[in-house]
Design a protein around this motif. Sequence first.
Motif, PDB file in Angstrom:
ATOM      1  N   ALA A 187      50.549  45.333  29.148  1.00 18.06           N
ATOM      2  CA  ALA A 187      50.101  43.988  29.521  1.00 18.06           C
ATOM      3  C   ALA A 187      50.538  43.685  30.951  1.00 18.06           C
ATOM      4  O   ALA A 187      51.525  44.230  31.446  1.00 18.06           O
ATOM      5  CB  ALA A 187      50.683  42.953  28.569  1.00 18.06           C
ATOM      6  N   CYS A 188      49.776  42.803  31.613  1.00 14.87           N
ATOM      7  CA  CYS A 188      50.160  42.305  32.931  1.00 14.87           C
ATOM      8  C   CYS A 188      51.316  41.319  32.736  1.00 14.87           C
ATOM      9  O   CYS A 188      51.244  40.438  31.881  1.00 14.87           O
ATOM     10  CB  CYS A 188      48.968  41.615  33.572  1.00 14.87           C
ATOM     11  SG  CYS A 188      49.353  40.749  35.103  1.00 14.87           S
ATOM     12  N   ALA A 189      52.370  41.483  33.520  1.00 11.98           N
ATOM     13  CA  ALA A 189      53.531  40.598  33.363  1.00 11.98           C
ATOM     14  C   ALA A 189      53.218  39.184  33.835  1.00 11.98           C
ATOM     15  O   ALA A 189      53.920  38.254  33.479  1.00 11.98           O
ATOM     16  CB  ALA A 189      54.714  41.155  34.140  1.00 11.98           C
ATOM     17  N   ARG A 190      52.156  39.036  34.628  1.00 10.38           N
ATOM     18  CA  ARG A 190      51.843  37.702  35.147  1.00 10.38           C
ATOM     19  C   ARG A 190      50.938  36.923  34.194  1.00 10.38           C
ATOM     20  O   ARG A 190      51.222  35.790  33.858  1.00 10.38           O
ATOM     21  CB  ARG A 190      51.179  37.817  36.522  1.00 10.38           C
ATOM     22  CG  ARG A 190      52.114  38.392  37.584  1.00 10.38           C
ATOM     23  CD  ARG A 190      51.518  38.268  38.974  1.00 10.38           C
ATOM     24  NE  ARG A 190      52.484  38.671  39.978  1.00 10.38           N
ATOM     25  CZ  ARG A 190      52.549  39.894  40.492  1.00 10.38           C
ATOM     26  NH1 ARG A 190      51.708  40.828  40.087  1.00 10.38           N
ATOM     27  NH2 ARG A 190      53.464  40.190  41.390  1.00 10.38           N
ATOM     28  N   CYS A 191      49.822  37.519  33.777  1.00 11.23           N
ATOM     29  CA  CYS A 191      48.851  36.764  32.975  1.00 11.23           C
ATOM     30  C   CYS A 191      48.791  37.232  31.524  1.00 11.23           C
ATOM     31  O   CYS A 191      48.108  36.595  30.715  1.00 11.23           O
ATOM     32  CB  CYS A 191      47.469  36.855  33.615  1.00 11.23           C
ATOM     33  SG  CYS A 191      46.724  38.480  33.493  1.00 11.23           S
ATOM     34  N   ARG A 192      49.437  38.349  31.211  1.00 13.40           N
ATOM     35  CA  ARG A 192      49.581  38.869  29.844  1.00 13.40           C
ATOM     36  C   ARG A 192      48.333  39.508  29.270  1.00 13.40           C
ATOM     37  O   ARG A 192      48.324  39.884  28.107  1.00 13.40           O
ATOM     38  CB  ARG A 192      50.093  37.791  28.884  1.00 13.40           C
ATOM     39  CG  ARG A 192      51.429  37.240  29.302  1.00 13.40           C
ATOM     40  CD  ARG A 192      51.935  36.223  28.309  1.00 13.40           C
ATOM     41  NE  ARG A 192      53.132  35.570  28.811  1.00 13.40           N
ATOM     42  CZ  ARG A 192      53.704  34.513  28.245  1.00 13.40           C
ATOM     43  NH1 ARG A 192      53.208  34.021  27.140  1.00 13.40           N
ATOM     44  NH2 ARG A 192      54.785  33.978  28.764  1.00 13.40           N
ATOM     45  N   TRP A 204      45.314  48.132  37.052  1.00 10.24           N
ATOM     46  CA  TRP A 204      44.519  47.064  37.674  1.00 10.24           C
ATOM     47  C   TRP A 204      44.476  45.864  36.752  1.00 10.24           C
ATOM     48  O   TRP A 204      44.263  46.001  35.546  1.00 10.24           O
ATOM     49  CB  TRP A 204      43.113  47.608  37.897  1.00 10.24           C
ATOM     50  CG  TRP A 204      42.078  46.680  38.441  1.00 10.24           C
ATOM     51  CD1 TRP A 204      41.874  46.351  39.747  1.00 10.24           C
ATOM     52  CD2 TRP A 204      41.038  46.007  37.704  1.00 10.24           C
ATOM     53  NE1 TRP A 204      40.789  45.515  39.862  1.00 10.24           N
ATOM     54  CE2 TRP A 204      40.260  45.282  38.632  1.00 10.24           C
ATOM     55  CE3 TRP A 204      40.682  45.951  36.359  1.00 10.24           C
ATOM     56  CZ2 TRP A 204      39.152  44.509  38.262  1.00 10.24           C
ATOM     57  CZ3 TRP A 204      39.594  45.171  35.979  1.00 10.24           C
ATOM     58  CH2 TRP A 204      38.844  44.474  36.923  1.00 10.24           C
ATOM     59  N   CYS A 205      44.709  44.669  37.299  1.00 12.43           N
ATOM     60  CA  CYS A 205      44.537  43.441  36.514  1.00 12.43           C
ATOM     61  C   CYS A 205      43.220  42.800  36.907  1.00 12.43           C
ATOM     62  O   CYS A 205      42.897  42.713  38.087  1.00 12.43           O
ATOM     63  CB  CYS A 205      45.686  42.461  36.746  1.00 12.43           C
ATOM     64  SG  CYS A 205      45.479  40.960  35.743  1.00 12.43           S
ATOM     65  N   GLU A 206      42.473  42.351  35.904  1.00 13.63           N
ATOM     66  CA  GLU A 206      41.138  41.798  36.183  1.00 13.63           C
ATOM     67  C   GLU A 206      41.205  40.457  36.906  1.00 13.63           C
ATOM     68  O   GLU A 206      40.219  40.019  37.474  1.00 13.63           O
ATOM     69  CB  GLU A 206      40.359  41.638  34.876  1.00 13.63           C
ATOM     70  CG  GLU A 206      40.913  40.547  33.972  1.00 13.63           C
ATOM     71  CD  GLU A 206      40.376  40.630  32.550  1.00 13.63           C
ATOM     72  OE1 GLU A 206      39.794  41.671  32.190  1.00 13.63           O
ATOM     73  OE2 GLU A 206      40.572  39.666  31.801  1.00 13.63           O
ATOM     74  N   SER A 209      43.911  36.380  40.907  1.00 13.62           N
ATOM     75  CA  SER A 209      45.177  35.724  41.253  1.00 13.62           C
ATOM     76  C   SER A 209      46.347  36.675  41.071  1.00 13.62           C
ATOM     77  O   SER A 209      47.353  36.584  41.777  1.00 13.62           O
ATOM     78  CB  SER A 209      45.372  34.467  40.405  1.00 13.62           C
ATOM     79  OG  SER A 209      45.332  34.778  39.039  1.00 13.62           O
ATOM     80  N   CYS A 210      46.256  37.617  40.128  1.00 13.28           N
ATOM     81  CA  CYS A 210      47.323  38.616  39.946  1.00 13.28           C
ATOM     82  C   CYS A 210      47.222  39.708  41.017  1.00 13.28           C
ATOM     83  O   CYS A 210      48.224  40.170  41.537  1.00 13.28           O
ATOM     84  CB  CYS A 210      47.227  39.275  38.573  1.00 13.28           C
ATOM     85  SG  CYS A 210      47.545  38.143  37.208  1.00 13.28           S
ATOM     86  N   ARG A 211      45.993  40.106  41.340  1.00 15.16           N
ATOM     87  CA  ARG A 211      45.819  41.194  42.308  1.00 15.16           C
ATOM     88  C   ARG A 211      46.227  40.769  43.714  1.00 15.16           C
ATOM     89  O   ARG A 211      46.540  41.615  44.558  1.00 15.16           O
ATOM     90  CB  ARG A 211      44.361  41.661  42.322  1.00 15.16           C
ATOM     91  CG  ARG A 211      43.927  42.335  41.044  1.00 15.16           C
ATOM     92  CD  ARG A 211      42.721  43.231  41.274  1.00 15.16           C
ATOM     93  NE  ARG A 211      41.618  42.523  41.879  1.00 15.16           N
ATOM     94  CZ  ARG A 211      40.753  41.768  41.222  1.00 15.16           C
ATOM     95  NH1 ARG A 211      40.873  41.620  39.917  1.00 15.16           N
ATOM     96  NH2 ARG A 211      39.762  41.169  41.833  1.00 15.16           N
TER      97      ARG A 211
HETATM   98 ZN   LIG Z   1      47.320  39.678  35.469  1.00 13.15          ZN
END
Ligand SMILES: [Zn+2]
Length: 375
Positions: A187-192, A204-206, A209-211
């Motif tokens: 999981a992405c630590a920012r948006c999960r 890669w995060c979709e 704002s995370c990228r």
């Molecule tokens: Zn993310």
Amino acid sequence: MRLLRSVATAMVRLSESTGTRPLNQPYPDQAQQALNETALACLMLMAQPPESLPELVEWAADRPLDDWPFTVPDDVIPRGAVLLDSGTRQPTPLCYEWAVDAEETTTLSERPHMSMAATRCREEDYPEAYQSFRRLLIRRPVLTNRDLVTLPGSDDGELGPLGDLLHDIYQPAPAAYLDRRRGVYTACARCRTLLHPTTEGGMWCERQSCRKQDSVRHGREYRPDDDGGVHLLIRPLRQWVSAAGVQEERLARRLVKHGADVELWPGYGAYGMRVRLPDGTTLAVEHKDWTSPALLGRRAAPPSAGPPYDRCVWVVPAARLREYPWFRSVFERYRPTASPELMSDRELVDTVRWSDGPPSTGAGAADDEPVEGLF
Ligand SMILES: [Zn+2]
């Protein structure tokens, strides 16, 4: 524009079914149709057409839309924009914006699921369940099978009549998201939401704002058989509900800090938030972080239901307006109605801050929350 909608819809459908590779004939109908239409348009323009669906996928991933042979008004396509991410072949947010612009593809929007949730909660006079459901989609885009079974009955879930909807909107995590080398989903630590492995060996995060952050941050890892299997919220709800919801919750905290009363998702989600300013004015606010101002403008309409308000506002992140200085003027050109107004998040915060009169000396200091720590 009709052709772009067709290609975008085909790319979304491919990513949902087989993934955009490998592709074998016979191709899915929608993809074959998009290929035929693109080839015909190219031949009429005496341009070299894509010879196969894999080649059309290559175009979608590697060829900016403003470099395709046919011309569309240059204000509907952000310069350099592509339909698929080149490292993962996943549809970009813009690709979904084009796909939902096609009227026949309402299943690619959040509306069928969210209106069913609203209807059920309204019938049972259970607004708390609707609010819990909304917060679940924002905070937990990934659930295990055990979560799907236990959450509806748990006290902290409070999903009321919505428990069985979870099985429709959380689907088994696609194999393309699995890190095959390590055998885990991450999981992405920012948006999960789940990170997607790239062809270069990265993740890669979709979410843009995370990228925009320095690097991908890895969060919780799941083995494919953890607690009966890993399930991912479907993409339309991730894009149109979860991502917008994170921004709406952040914005609500900033507005409350400056003296506004804020109610999130009033009237069973009739709109994003109801903001009562210190001077008594009431705003109906929705957060709209769209890539294309033209496609966003085409959808501009005030909410058709929900509690009354004085003004309707759509909020776009200030960073996006800085990135695309023409965003506002293109939105204005394509909108069919005068309402809603378009504002940046910073302008809305200033509207709240100044609603009782001009700021005193020293006011106006930046109050942006850091993008880290979205929850
Ligand atoms: Zn993310």
